[in-house]
Design an enzyme around this catalytic site. Structure first.
Site, PDB file in Angstrom:
ATOM      1  N   GLY A 174      31.163 -10.263  82.698  1.00  0.00           N
ATOM      2  CA  GLY A 174      32.560  -9.973  82.355  1.00  0.00           C
ATOM      3  C   GLY A 174      32.675  -8.978  81.223  1.00  0.00           C
ATOM      4  O   GLY A 174      31.952  -9.090  80.247  1.00  0.00           O
ATOM      5  N   THR A 175      33.551  -8.023  81.347  1.00  0.00           N
ATOM      6  CA  THR A 175      33.794  -6.985  80.327  1.00  0.00           C
ATOM      7  C   THR A 175      34.189  -5.689  81.011  1.00  0.00           C
ATOM      8  O   THR A 175      33.757  -5.407  82.111  1.00  0.00           O
ATOM      9  CB  THR A 175      32.518  -6.652  79.509  1.00  0.00           C
ATOM     10  OG1 THR A 175      32.334  -7.607  78.505  1.00  0.00           O
ATOM     11  CG2 THR A 175      32.590  -5.282  78.853  1.00  0.00           C
ATOM     12  N   THR A 176      34.988  -4.912  80.331  1.00  0.00           N
ATOM     13  CA  THR A 176      35.130  -3.499  80.687  1.00  0.00           C
ATOM     14  C   THR A 176      35.086  -2.698  79.399  1.00  0.00           C
ATOM     15  O   THR A 176      35.861  -2.962  78.483  1.00  0.00           O
ATOM     16  CB  THR A 176      36.468  -3.214  81.395  1.00  0.00           C
ATOM     17  OG1 THR A 176      36.545  -4.049  82.550  1.00  0.00           O
ATOM     18  CG2 THR A 176      36.560  -1.752  81.813  1.00  0.00           C
TER      19      THR A 176
END
Lengths: 227, 268
Positions: free
Chosen positions: B48-50
């Site tokens: 998860g992450t951008t």
């Protein structure tokens, strides 16, 4: 086979101390003094790339006099010590006091155990939030630490530089311009010759800066400051 | 004493227990078959992450969302994923939180250490290579699922231009010409940027584009957090240009997010 000559420990230490002192006396002087916003360093150093004053950590600066190869080794070891400590614990846990102790241990061991002592003198400064938190340390070739106040000089003519500085003492903490003038005057008095600004290395630990407080003062800037 | 100016190499020699790879334990890295890597590791690569970086006329914008996840749980809403690493560089990191933050911290010390020992900062390319070495050294941990994928942004003072470098898990370093995004929402962000990107636009237009890309990613990807107006949590953005690295003020981000989100609603 003949037995080696007996040399008394006193004699041995005295010889080593004399040797180290002689080596240091050959070098030029470096002076550090407190000013309004921190600590000012001025070194008699004609080279513009081989530095005698250097950053160790956020609020700590280092200066070495004597044999270049030896104080450079100590400088690198100091940076490793500080970065390691800051990485392991926290940036605020890196202190000049601990560093001065480490230098004292290293120099003390080298002085008593090695055949040739280090011909160096070390100057450490740390600034805090106010001028009361400023710490100045001088570490001699045999590991002796001196905790100094307001001003400190190391190198060849340290005593002469210091007494010249003391002669111009005032009650108040000087601003950076006055401090620089005093330092240059002290170096000139001690060497008994005119010191030109491009033969000097100038740096500050400036508490008004954000983050790392160490900064080199370039020739043009020092020149503008004095005129 | 070693003559090297690298802090990473120094602790590897002097204090190996501080190295990220100390997580291996004493048994050494576990070995995986190619099939296991395919099934277990690769899905985790986009944890998860951008985070993304986009060039503008004078430098680069680097930005990231704030969400950290643990499985299906939100672990943190205020996670900081963009780090200033020295006066002219920053990294944004996607992957497992612990090793990611550790790598960013270690990398910052690495750059400072070099600068202090050698008296001059590393070149932009040198910094990017150094980070590549650290990612490479992390590879055994990737095999254990502890993935770290950084995105490096630096201002090259010699070439007088901002530069973007991306990495793969093996430590491969690839320079991007205009923009890049990594993380679980990376693809959504890249697509959004791709549609609207133009070369040499202003700083403010690029900040808006970065926010649009993060909004798209947050809408499509569960691992990416969007702006949280109730709590006042917004994506973090930094600008890297000739003047150095500076934060885009949270108040500015907040005031930009509002109209962007509204415009999206109106289109629907």
């Amino acid at each position: 086979m003949s037995l080696p000559f007996y040399v008394s420990p006193e004699q041995l230490m005295q010889d080593k101390a004399e040797y180290a002192k002689k080596g240091i006396a050959k070098g030029r002087s470096i002076v550090a003094m407190e000013y309004g916003d921190g600590v000012l360093f001025v070194a008699d150093n004609p080279s513009s790339s081989l530095f005698k004053i250097s950053e160790i950590y956020d609020t700590i600066a280092f200066s070495g006099a004597g044999k270049y190869s030896e104080f450079e080794r100590l400088r690198k070891a100091g940076i490793q010590h500080a970065d390691l400590k800051g990485f392991m614990y926290s940036r605020e846990d890196v202190t000049a006091r601990a560093l001065a102790n480490a230098y004292s241990q290293t120099l003390g061991t080298i002085f008593s155990q090695e055949l040739k002592p280090f011909e160096v003198e070390i100057l450490l400064a740390q600034i805090g939030n106010g001028s009361r938190e400023t710490e100045l340390y001088r570490i001699a070739f045999d590991g002796t630490i001196f905790h100094e106040k307001q001003r400190v000089a190391i190198g060849g003519r340290a005593d002469a530089v210091l007494s010249a500085l003391r002669a111009r003492d005032s009650e108040t903490v000087p601003d950076v311009k006055t401090a620089l003038t005093h330092c240059i005057h002290a170096l000139e008095t001690a060497t008994d010759q005119k010191v030109s600004l491009d033969g000097l290395e100038v740096a500050t630990l400036d508490r008004t800066r954000v983050g790392r407080k160490f900064r080199r003062v370039a020739f043009q800037e020092a020149n503008a400051l004095l005129s | 004493m070693s003559q090297c100016s690298s802090f990473f190499d120094f602790i590897a020699h002097a204090r190996p227990e501080l190295m990220p790879a100390a997580r291996w334990g004493t048994d050494g890295p576990k070995t995986w078959s190619a099939d296991e890597v395919q099934r277990t590791i690769l899905p985790q690569l986009t944890h998860g992450t951008t985070v993304l970086a986009i060039k503008y006329d004078e430098g680069v914008v680097i930005a990231g969302d704030r969400r950290a996840t643990e499985g299906y749980q939100v672990a943190s809403r205020r996670m900081e994923k963009v780090f200033k690493t020295d006066s002219h560089s920053a990294v944004a990191i996607a992957g497992v939180a612990g090793p990611c933050v550790e790598m960013a911290k270690l990398f910052a010390v690495e750059l400072e250490h070099y600068e202090k020992l050698d008296g001059v900062p590393l070149s932009c390319e040198g910094k990017a290579n150094r980070l590549g070495h650290m990612v490479k050294a992390n590879f055994p941990m990737v095999m254990q699922g502890l993935v770290v994928i950084p995105l490096f942004v630096g201002f090259d003072v010699k070439q007088n231009t901002g530069r973007i470098f991306k990495y793969d898990v093996t430590g491969g370093k690839y320079e991007e010409t205009d923009y890049h995004a990594v993380g679980s929402g990376g693809k959504d962000a890249r697509v959004t940027v791709k549609e609207r990107f133009r070369k040499n636009v202003s700083e403010s237009e690029t900040i808006t584009l970065a926010l649009q890309a993060l909004l798209s990613a947050a809408e499509e990807d569960v691992g990416t957090g969007g702006p949280d107006v109730f709590r006042g949590i917004y994506p973090t953005l930094k600008l890297v240009d000739a003047q150095g690295v500076r934060d885009v003020e949270e108040s500015q981000v907040a005031s930009l997010c509002e109209p962007l989100a509204r415009a999206r609603l109106e289109r629907e």
